[in-house]
Design a protein around this motif. Structure first.
Motif, PDB file in Angstrom:
ATOM      1  N   GLY A  25      42.531  45.588  36.980  1.00  0.00           N
ATOM      2  CA  GLY A  25      41.396  45.228  37.318  1.00  0.00           C
ATOM      3  C   GLY A  25      41.457  44.047  38.385  1.00  0.00           C
ATOM      4  N   ARG A  26      42.513  43.173  38.589  1.00  0.00           N
ATOM      5  CA  ARG A  26      42.545  42.187  39.531  1.00  0.00           C
ATOM      6  C   ARG A  26      42.759  42.809  40.887  1.00  0.00           C
ATOM      7  NH1 ARG A  26      44.630  38.806  35.274  1.00  0.00           N
ATOM      8  NH2 ARG A  26      46.906  39.655  35.250  1.00  0.00           N
ATOM      9  N   GLY A  82      41.490  45.798  41.849  1.00  0.00           N
ATOM     10  CA  GLY A  82      40.409  46.298  42.175  1.00  0.00           C
ATOM     11  C   GLY A  82      39.350  45.168  42.521  1.00  0.00           C
ATOM     12  N   ASP A  83      39.307  44.027  42.071  1.00  0.00           N
ATOM     13  CA  ASP A  83      38.488  42.658  42.565  1.00  0.00           C
ATOM     14  C   ASP A  83      38.811  42.302  43.822  1.00  0.00           C
ATOM     15  OD1 ASP A  83      37.217  42.665  40.076  1.00  0.00           O
ATOM     16  OD2 ASP A  83      38.420  41.276  39.078  1.00  0.00           O
ATOM     17  N   ASP A 137      35.113  48.691  41.715  1.00  0.00           N
ATOM     18  CA  ASP A 137      35.045  48.897  40.379  1.00  0.00           C
ATOM     19  C   ASP A 137      35.882  49.875  39.765  1.00  0.00           C
ATOM     20  OD1 ASP A 137      32.842  47.138  40.335  1.00  0.00           O
ATOM     21  OD2 ASP A 137      31.214  48.839  40.640  1.00  0.00           O
ATOM     22  N   ARG A 165      35.948  49.496  31.264  1.00  0.00           N
ATOM     23  CA  ARG A 165      35.870  48.490  32.694  1.00  0.00           C
ATOM     24  C   ARG A 165      37.024  47.685  32.941  1.00  0.00           C
ATOM     25  NH1 ARG A 165      32.215  47.689  36.406  1.00  0.00           N
ATOM     26  NH2 ARG A 165      32.247  45.730  37.706  1.00  0.00           N
ATOM     27  N   ASN A 191      37.759  45.495  35.853  1.00  0.00           N
ATOM     28  CA  ASN A 191      37.512  44.544  36.387  1.00  0.00           C
ATOM     29  C   ASN A 191      37.492  43.053  35.698  1.00  0.00           C
ATOM     30  OD1 ASN A 191      35.813  46.968  37.754  1.00  0.00           O
ATOM     31  ND2 ASN A 191      36.625  45.480  39.340  1.00  0.00           N
ATOM     32  N   GLN A 192      37.736  41.843  36.373  1.00  0.00           N
ATOM     33  CA  GLN A 192      37.801  40.679  35.486  1.00  0.00           C
ATOM     34  C   GLN A 192      36.413  40.534  34.655  1.00  0.00           C
ATOM     35  OE1 GLN A 192      40.487  37.643  37.416  1.00  0.00           O
ATOM     36  NE2 GLN A 192      40.174  38.936  39.050  1.00  0.00           N
ATOM     37  N   GLU A 193      35.610  40.431  35.443  1.00  0.00           N
ATOM     38  CA  GLU A 193      34.086  40.539  34.719  1.00  0.00           C
ATOM     39  C   GLU A 193      33.775  41.578  34.223  1.00  0.00           C
ATOM     40  OE1 GLU A 193      29.468  39.907  36.183  1.00  0.00           O
ATOM     41  OE2 GLU A 193      30.908  39.564  37.923  1.00  0.00           O
TER      42      GLU A 193
END
Length: 945
Positions: A538-539, A541-542, A547, A650, A652-654
């Motif tokens: 996820g990080r 990807g950020d 996404d 999902r 991503n961090q958010e």
């Protein structure tokens, strides 16, 4: 004695809001334990059970006094619990204006604030007011100008009145507020940390507050802290029986009348994309426990948001409940001088009519309910845009390929959309033999577009009123998606929870995704190493602004409590570029497959991560291999086989840990059902039939009725005729590799898929019965803990084809394109195994060496096949004995030993070694010395020096 000397002179006063509930009463009790020598002012309650319980059972716990018996001049601290609004604490309102009084607030209600929409409206009205006011001073205003000013002033006053709650919110010198289900949870947590003792009676009152305000832990607002503090109070001696008696509010006979009245008066208002239900009734007497009646109605009707507006005597009471965070009923009723939290609130209003209150309530809802980003939910993305010079014939193929009824057209690039064309127009053009002409000649150039912040009324107007079948969505002058008429209709009927979309096609791909955070679920079921790996993904990807989602079998197995080591990542964007970035980040390697937009990241430990760009697959013909194009996560999930495989999480961090479900995968996992996503699924890829059977067998699921009918349809129409044997074998092999494939084989037979494999395949009850013997043989082998790799599928497959003629087996092998080694294993070697088994069952060898010579030519697969198919237990035991005791026996003597003994190298060596092996198998020799002596004996009898 003077009047003043008779009054109490406390330094600290504790109180709560009028119309107290159990939470506010419990919170006052908890606060009293924190503030010793304080005095509690009980504000009163309209709920009969609260009043009765307080008077008869709880009053002795409080150091309590009515306001008229308190000298407020001595007060230095005011403690407010479960509220922060001035109008809800009239008994102590005067203290709020004194600078020498500290105000301490404990509350679980969120602070209220104006939305951006409300602020903009207020600013606009103020500017208009200022402009009109200055004109009024400069000019002799005409009558019509006065009316305009009055109208603006009225609107301004209305907004100001509605927003008075902001000015009415109290600012505390000390505040302890948190979004818990109950305020007493916050105070109990503080008591526990300060090690303040709590008696069983006090614990009962406090727990009662938590149970009531969380709906016995069923309300959406319930938090982890509520559970934890309730458990603590139980450990302090809280009485569950007392709590149960007070919390369980059975509807009484007179209340059923009001329940029916509310049910009969329900009206539904569609506001900002949500269904808001409202009932307005009147009663000449007070309605007891209105909140309990409302809660019962919510359950009966399965409503998300409900407001009961009830005129009782000379007051109007509003009780509101909400199950969705977008409809904050606490904030909504704050406009009407009420209060509460986002999921439960109430208000009492005087000096207004029901009609006035209802209209003001609707105005408040309109301004407060946060509209969803409807457009982003509804639209299909990316949009399919064709060149306006494409012929009608080719455009028709594009529509068929993607299963759509409208297309956007462009002359140069995707940003410059010049029109759209529908399937009906294309079909008419082809009917009139105009298929060679470009679509530009017949496209509709009069069309509207929308932005991403458009609301449902605007979308409705442009699609329905404007008779526009496809609506482009624009952002930064670029078309990012489209909304079709079907998309809109699906949304408008989505309130009917019992209806399920049955039509095939892309419409199913844009159903609203059900989302929920399953992070606790992830933390419970996955190892820390896997969780950290997912977070690293996820990080990564950020860092690239992409996404990312983990999808498919990994998520399905997580929901089923099954272990899964396969991590499939879908990237909304360039998956290959992301895979390379992740490989560098994790110091691994990356193998790419540009044709399919996929890559594999291999970590230093050898663990593999499959990465794919979100993609759309279409099939040029039934049973053909798919053609791949870039797409969004919605369409990527739409291309998959069954609903249970369409879940995504999902990364991503958010939003990490958010489960996304477009197609009801969670429901089907719960129902233990295998369902396809659209009705042409088996037409596009008939191998999905085998996969349906595989998953049904693996998870002990049933195949849904519609899916089952479509399987039969695919077999009846014979969509398998264009399917390569290699693909059929791949799916069949996976089924046979399952731990227990027997029920799957039965389903193959039930659906007559045996004839898809080959018309001459005999898969009757006797063959299926033998499969049970195979299962036992394989289980026996696996329990030996031998480090021997063997093909499980081959053992089942040999049993599956054993009743077929050699010619049929040969044709099946050729159709499946089996490599020579595998073909020999299931054909030539299997026939030899049948022959040897026949010999063993006819007469067992007297010696071990004889058994060894019969069976040593076979590999593990044939041995297990013979164990499974043996009719006589003696033969089965003999084969088992060979496999466990004789198979790996070898002589200790070596060629160099024979050379030392003076025996010349040659064919004699092989004969000697065989005789030594036979002697060892039969127990005639044991050690190396025994073997050397045995060779000497042989040498003396037969071989000269």
């Amino acid at each position: 004695m003077t009047e003043n000397s008779e009054k109490k002179r406390p330094e600290t006063i504790i109180t709560s809001h009028v119309n107290s509930d159990f939470d506010s009463v419990a919170s006052m009790l908890a606060a009293q334990k924190l503030y010793t020598d304080s005095v509690v002012i009980f504000p009163g309650s309209q709920e009969k059970n609260i009043r009765d319980f307080f008077i008869s059972s709880m009053s002795y716990l409080f150091n309590m006094a009515p306001p008229e018996n308190i000298d407020f001049s001595s007060v230095t601290t005011l403690v407010l619990v479960d509220t922060r609004q001035k109008k809800r604490i009239p008994a102590v309102a005067d203290l709020l204006n004194r600078n020498d009084v500290e105000i301490h607030i404990y509350d679980h209600h969120p602070r209220q604030s104006l939305s951006l929409h409300q602020l903009a409206e207020k600013k606009q009205i103020e500017e208009t007011k200022h402009k009109n006011g200055s004109n009024f001073q400069k000019e002799d205003v005409e009558t019509n100008q006065n009316k305009l000013l009055e109208k603006k002033q009225e609107k301004d006053n209305k907004l100001q009145n509605n927003n008075n709650f902001q000015q009415e919110e109290i600012e505390g010198s000390f505040e302890l507020c948190d979004s818990t289900g109950a305020t007493v949870t916050i105070l109990t947590k503080l008591l526990r940390k300060k090690n303040i003792a709590i008696t069983p009676e006090e614990a009962t009152v406090m727990a009662l507050g938590i149970y009531e305000d969380t709906g016995s832990f069923t309300y959406t607002s319930t938090t982890e802290d509520d559970f934890r503090e309730a458990a603590f109070l139980l450990s302090c001696g809280a009485s569950i029986s007392t709590i149960s008696d007070l919390i369980s509010k059975e509807i009484k006979s007179d209340q059923i009348t009001w329940l029916n009245a509310l049910l009969n008066e329900i009206t539904c208002h569609r506001i900002n994309g949500y269904d808001i239900h409202l009932s307005t009734i009147s009663s000449p007497t007070y309605v007891q426990d209105l909140a309990a009646i409302v809660q019962k109605l919510m359950k009966i009707e399965e409503l998300d948001v409900f407001f009961a507006v009830v005129l009782m005597e000379n007051k109007i009471s509003i009780v509101a409940r909400s199950r969705i965070e977008e409809a904050d009923v606490g904030q909504i009723l704050s406009f009407l001088n009420g209060g509460g939290h986002p999921y439960a609130a109430s208000a009492t209003i005087t000096d207004k009519t029901l009609a006035q209150v209802e209209q003001e309530l609707l105005d408040s809802i309109e301004k407060t309910v946060h509209g969803r980003e409807i457009v982003l939910e509804l639209m299909s993305s990316p949009p399919i845009i064709i060149d306006s010079m494409m012929t009608c014939k080719k455009a028709s193929r594009v529509m068929t390929r993607y299963n759509i009824n409208s297309l956007l057209l462009s002359e140069d690039n995707r940003n410059n959309v010049t029109g759209f064309i529908t399937r009906q127009i294309i079909e008419k053009a082809i009917y009139h033999k105009l298929d060679h002409l470009p679509v530009k000649e017949y496209m509709n150039t009069d069309f509207a577009v929308i932005s991403t912040d458009a609301r449902i009324p605007e979308i409705q107007n442009k699609i329905i009123e404007g008779k526009q079948r496809i609506l482009p969505v624009m952002r930064d002058n670029e078309v990012i998606g489209v909304i079709t008429r079907t998309d809109l209709l699906n949304f408008l009927v989505s309130d009917d929870k019992k209806k399920q979309a049955s039509a095939p096609g892309m419409a199913r791909a844009v159903k609203h995704a059900k989302k929920r955070n399953i992070l606790p679920f992830i933390n419970e079921r996955l190892s820390p190493d896997i969780i950290e790996l997912l977070r690293d993904i996820g990080r990564a990807g950020d860092e690239m602004g992409l996404d990312l989602f983990v999808v498919g079998g990994f998520v399905r197995d997580l929901m089923l409590y099954r272990k899964s080591d396969d991590i499939d990542i879908v990237v909304e964007g360039d998956g290959i570029a992301f895979a390379k970035h992740l490989a560098v980040m994790k110091q691994g390697r990356c193998n790419t497959h540009r044709e399919f937009c996929t890559a594999v990241v291999i970590l230093p430990c050898g663990f593999k991560i499959d990465v794919a760009s979100s993609r759309l697959e279409y099939y040029k013909a039934p049973a053909a291999l798919p053609t791949v194009e870039m797409s969004s996560i919605k369409l990527d999930l739409f291309r998959r086989d069954f609903t249970i495989n369409t879940l995504a999480i999902r990364l991503n961090q958010e939003g990490f840990g958010t489960l996304i479900d477009f197609f009801g995968g969670q429901r089907d996992i719960k129902d233990k059902s295998i369902r396809i996503i659209h009705n042409l699924s088996f037409v596009e890829d008939p191998t999905r039939v085998f996969r349906a059977i595989k998953f049904a067998n693996r998870f002990n699921f049933t195949i849904g009725k519609l899916t089952s009918n479509l399987i039969k349809n695919a077999i009846r129409i014979d969509f398998f005729k264009n399917l390569s044997g290699l693909r059929v074998f791949s799916e069949l092999k996976q089924i046979l590799e399952e731990e227990n494939p027997i029920s799957a084989i039965e389903l193959l037979n039930e659906y007559h898929l045996d004839k898809v494999i080959h018309p001459g395949l005999i898969l009757d009850s006797s063959v299926i019965s033998l499969m049970e013997s195979v299962k036992k043989a394989l289980a026996w082998h696996d329990l030996l803990y031998l480090d021997i790799q063997y093909a499980r599928w081959a053992v089942y497959f040999m049993v599956m084809i054993r009743r077929c003629p050699v010619k049929v087996i040969d044709e099946i092998c050729n159709k499946f394109r089996l490599p020579p080694r595998q073909k020999n294993m299931v054909l030539r070697d299997r026939i030899r195994a049948d022959d040897r088994l026949y010999l063993l069952e006819k007469s067992l060898p007297c010696k071990n060496s004889g058994l060894y010579h019969i069976l040593s030519i076979f590999k593990t697969e044939q041995i297990l096949y013979m164990i499974a198919t043996a009719k006589k237990e003696e033969a089965r035991k003999a084969i088992s004995f060979y496999y466990t005791q004789l198979k790996d026996v070898t002589p200790l003597i070596r060629g160099k030993d024979l050379l030392t003994m003076g025996i010349k190298p040659g064919p004699a060596y092989r004969d000697i070694m065989q005789k030594v092996l036979d002697a060892r198998l039969d127990g005639l020799v044991d050690t190396l010395e025994d073997e050397l002596e045995y060779v000497n004996m042989i040498n003396q009898n037969r071989y000269p020096h």
